[in-house]
Design a protein around this motif. Structure first.
Motif, short mmCIF file in Angstrom:
data_model
loop_
_atom_site.label_atom_id
_atom_site.label_comp_id
_atom_site.label_asym_id
_atom_site.label_seq_id
_atom_site.Cartn_x
_atom_site.Cartn_y
_atom_site.Cartn_z
N THR A 84 0.84 -1.20 0.00
CA THR A 84 0.00 0.00 0.00
C THR A 84 0.88 1.24 0.00
OG1 THR A 84 -1.83 -1.09 1.13
CG2 THR A 84 -1.69 1.31 1.35
N ALA A 85 0.72 2.06 -1.03
CA ALA A 85 1.59 3.23 -1.22
C ALA A 85 1.13 3.95 -2.48
CB ALA A 85 3.05 2.80 -1.37
N SER A 86 1.79 5.06 -2.78
CA SER A 86 1.61 5.71 -4.07
C SER A 86 2.79 5.37 -4.95
CB SER A 86 1.51 7.23 -3.90
OG SER A 86 0.31 7.58 -3.27
N TYR A 87 2.50 5.15 -6.21
CA TYR A 87 3.53 4.73 -7.17
C TYR A 87 3.64 5.79 -8.27
CZ TYR A 87 3.52 0.32 -4.74
OH TYR A 87 3.64 -0.64 -3.76
N PHE A 88 4.88 6.13 -8.60
CA PHE A 88 5.14 7.19 -9.58
C PHE A 88 6.10 6.69 -10.64
CE2 PHE A 88 3.35 10.54 -6.98
CZ PHE A 88 3.51 10.07 -5.69
N CYS A 89 5.88 7.17 -11.85
CA CYS A 89 6.87 6.93 -12.90
C CYS A 89 7.56 8.25 -13.21
CB CYS A 89 6.21 6.36 -14.16
SG CYS A 89 5.10 7.49 -15.02
N ALA A 90 8.79 8.15 -13.64
CA ALA A 90 9.57 9.34 -13.99
C ALA A 90 10.33 9.05 -15.28
CB ALA A 90 10.53 9.70 -12.87
N PRO A 91 9.82 9.55 -16.43
CA PRO A 91 10.52 9.38 -17.69
C PRO A 91 11.65 10.41 -17.79
CG PRO A 91 8.35 10.36 -18.05
CD PRO A 91 8.56 10.29 -16.58
N LEU A 92 12.81 9.98 -18.21
CA LEU A 92 13.97 10.87 -18.23
C LEU A 92 14.65 10.87 -19.59
CD1 LEU A 92 15.47 9.87 -14.78
CD2 LEU A 92 14.37 12.02 -15.35
N GLN A 93 15.03 12.08 -20.02
CA GLN A 93 15.81 12.22 -21.25
C GLN A 93 16.86 13.29 -21.02
OE1 GLN A 93 14.26 14.51 -24.46
NE2 GLN A 93 14.92 13.04 -26.00
N ASN A 94 18.12 12.89 -21.02
CA ASN A 94 19.22 13.85 -20.91
C ASN A 94 19.11 14.76 -19.69
OD1 ASN A 94 20.28 12.86 -23.30
ND2 ASN A 94 19.03 14.27 -24.52
N THR A 95 18.53 14.25 -18.65
CA THR A 95 18.44 15.00 -17.40
C THR A 95 18.30 14.01 -16.25
OG1 THR A 95 17.24 16.67 -16.14
CG2 THR A 95 15.93 15.22 -17.51
N ASP A 96 18.68 14.46 -15.08
CA ASP A 96 18.45 13.63 -13.90
C ASP A 96 17.40 14.27 -12.99
OD1 ASP A 96 21.51 14.62 -12.12
OD2 ASP A 96 20.05 15.75 -13.29
N LYS A 97 16.71 15.27 -13.53
CA LYS A 97 15.68 15.95 -12.75
C LYS A 97 14.41 15.09 -12.79
CE LYS A 97 13.61 19.66 -14.52
NZ LYS A 97 13.46 21.07 -14.93
N LEU A 98 14.02 14.57 -11.66
CA LEU A 98 12.82 13.74 -11.61
C LEU A 98 11.59 14.65 -11.51
CD1 LEU A 98 14.01 11.03 -9.07
CD2 LEU A 98 13.80 10.78 -11.54
N ILE A 99 10.66 14.43 -12.39
CA ILE A 99 9.40 15.18 -12.38
C ILE A 99 8.30 14.17 -12.05
CG2 ILE A 99 7.79 16.63 -13.67
CD1 ILE A 99 10.45 17.97 -13.40
N PHE A 100 7.66 14.36 -10.94
CA PHE A 100 6.65 13.41 -10.49
C PHE A 100 5.25 13.93 -10.77
CE2 PHE A 100 9.40 10.44 -8.49
CZ PHE A 100 10.47 11.16 -7.97
N GLY A 101 4.39 13.00 -11.17
CA GLY A 101 2.98 13.32 -11.35
C GLY A 101 2.23 13.06 -10.07
N THR A 102 0.95 12.83 -10.22
CA THR A 102 0.11 12.59 -9.05
C THR A 102 0.13 11.12 -8.60
OG1 THR A 102 -1.79 12.36 -10.52
CG2 THR A 102 -1.45 14.50 -9.47
N GLY A 103 0.64 10.24 -9.46
CA GLY A 103 0.83 8.86 -9.06
C GLY A 103 -0.42 8.01 -9.07
N THR A 104 -0.21 6.73 -8.81
CA THR A 104 -1.31 5.79 -8.58
C THR A 104 -1.30 5.43 -7.11
OG1 THR A 104 -1.31 4.80 -10.81
CG2 THR A 104 -2.15 3.45 -9.01
N ARG A 105 -2.42 5.66 -6.45
CA ARG A 105 -2.53 5.29 -5.01
C ARG A 105 -3.05 3.86 -4.94
NH1 ARG A 105 -5.00 9.92 -5.31
NH2 ARG A 105 -7.05 9.03 -4.90
N LEU A 106 -2.20 2.98 -4.48
CA LEU A 106 -2.57 1.56 -4.37
C LEU A 106 -2.93 1.25 -2.92
CD1 LEU A 106 -2.73 -1.36 -5.47
CD2 LEU A 106 -0.30 -1.58 -4.91
N GLN A 107 -4.09 0.64 -2.75
CA GLN A 107 -4.53 0.18 -1.43
C GLN A 107 -4.69 -1.33 -1.51
OE1 GLN A 107 -5.77 2.20 1.55
NE2 GLN A 107 -5.37 0.17 2.38
N VAL A 108 -3.96 -2.04 -0.68
CA VAL A 108 -4.06 -3.50 -0.64
C VAL A 108 -4.70 -3.89 0.69
CG1 VAL A 108 -2.86 -5.69 -0.78
CG2 VAL A 108 -1.98 -3.71 -2.04
N PHE A 109 -5.86 -4.52 0.59
CA PHE A 109 -6.60 -4.91 1.80
C PHE A 109 -6.22 -6.32 2.22
CE2 PHE A 109 -9.30 -1.33 2.28
CZ PHE A 109 -9.51 -0.83 1.00
N PRO A 110 -5.98 -6.49 3.54
CA PRO A 110 -5.61 -7.83 4.02
C PRO A 110 -6.79 -8.79 3.94
CG PRO A 110 -5.59 -6.23 5.82
CD PRO A 110 -5.96 -5.48 4.58
#
Lengths: 110, 114
Positions: A84-110
């Motif tokens: 359970t967490a938020s997951y982000f992708c960061a596409p990179l081209q010729n830079t190491d600056k990570l730009i994050f979006g709003t992500g996917t919030r994953l909830q895993v129920f026991p």
């Protein structure tokens, strides 16, 4: 640098199920990275996939990259409550600056 | 396993005061970063630093902000004359290399400006 757009915004599943989240981006990349963030905490690097790679595995994680469609997916198999967490992708081209979006919030129920 | 550490974990300061946020990157890493996350918002890039110089900075990183590597281990972010809107989590990150390397993040410093 560019921002990835994660989809879906939120995902709820039961423990043991698989979770798939997607990322789309707009321009060509050198690599794409996936990160996880537990609520309010620091980000944890999950996987880096290079533009010449199509699939990569790390434990229960599988990442695919389709540069023709400018998209990537992250699959978590046999999910656990601890995933359970938020997951982000960061596409990179010729830079190491990570730009994050709003992500996917994953909830895993026991 | 080596990790990035940050101190303090929580800093409360009054508007107009200066704060210094500290980070100890992973020891063999050469590239250092600061990001911030205002409550409920995205993580935003502030600045990258390599070879004792700023490599890249965002629009957020104005004259109010500065970074320094004062010795071989620490990496600091200074905010002069803090504003209410500077309240956020500030994350330090470090990396072995630049373009195809993962960044390792610290646990963050929560800055509250009152």
């Amino acid at each position: 640098s560019q921002q990835g757009e994660e989809d879906p915004q939120a995902l709820s599943i039961q423990e043991g199920e698989n979770a798939t989240m997607n990322c789309s981006y707009k321009t060509s990349i050198n690599n794409l990275q996936w990160y996880r963030q537990n609520s309010g905490r620091g980000l944890v690097h999950l996987i880096l996939i290079r533009s010449n790679e199509r699939e990569k595995h790390s434990g229960r994680l599988r990442v695919t990259l389709d540069t023709s469609k400018k998209s990537s997916s992250l699959l978590i198999t046999a999910s656990r409550a601890a995933d359970t967490a938020s997951y982000f992708c960061a596409p990179l081209q010729n830079t190491d600056k990570l730009i994050f979006g709003t992500g996917t919030r994953l909830q895993v129920f026991p | 396993e080596p990790e990035v550490t940050q101190t303090p974990s929580h800093q409360v300061t009054q508007m107009g005061q200066e704060v210094i946020l500290r980070c100890v990157p992973i020891s063999n890493h050469l590239y250092f970063y600061w990001y911030r996350q205002i409550l409920g918002q995205k993580v935003e890039f502030l600045v990258s630093f390599y070879n004792n110089e700023i490599s890249e900075k965002s629009e957020i990183f104005d004259d109010q902000f500065s970074v320094e590597r004062p010795d071989g281990s620490n990496f600091t972010l200074k905010i002069r004359s803090t504003k209410l809107e500077d309240s956020a989590m500030y994350f330090c990150a470090s990396s072995e290399g630049q373009l195809s390397y993962e960044q390792y993040f610290g646990p963050g410093t929560r800055l509250t400006v009152t």
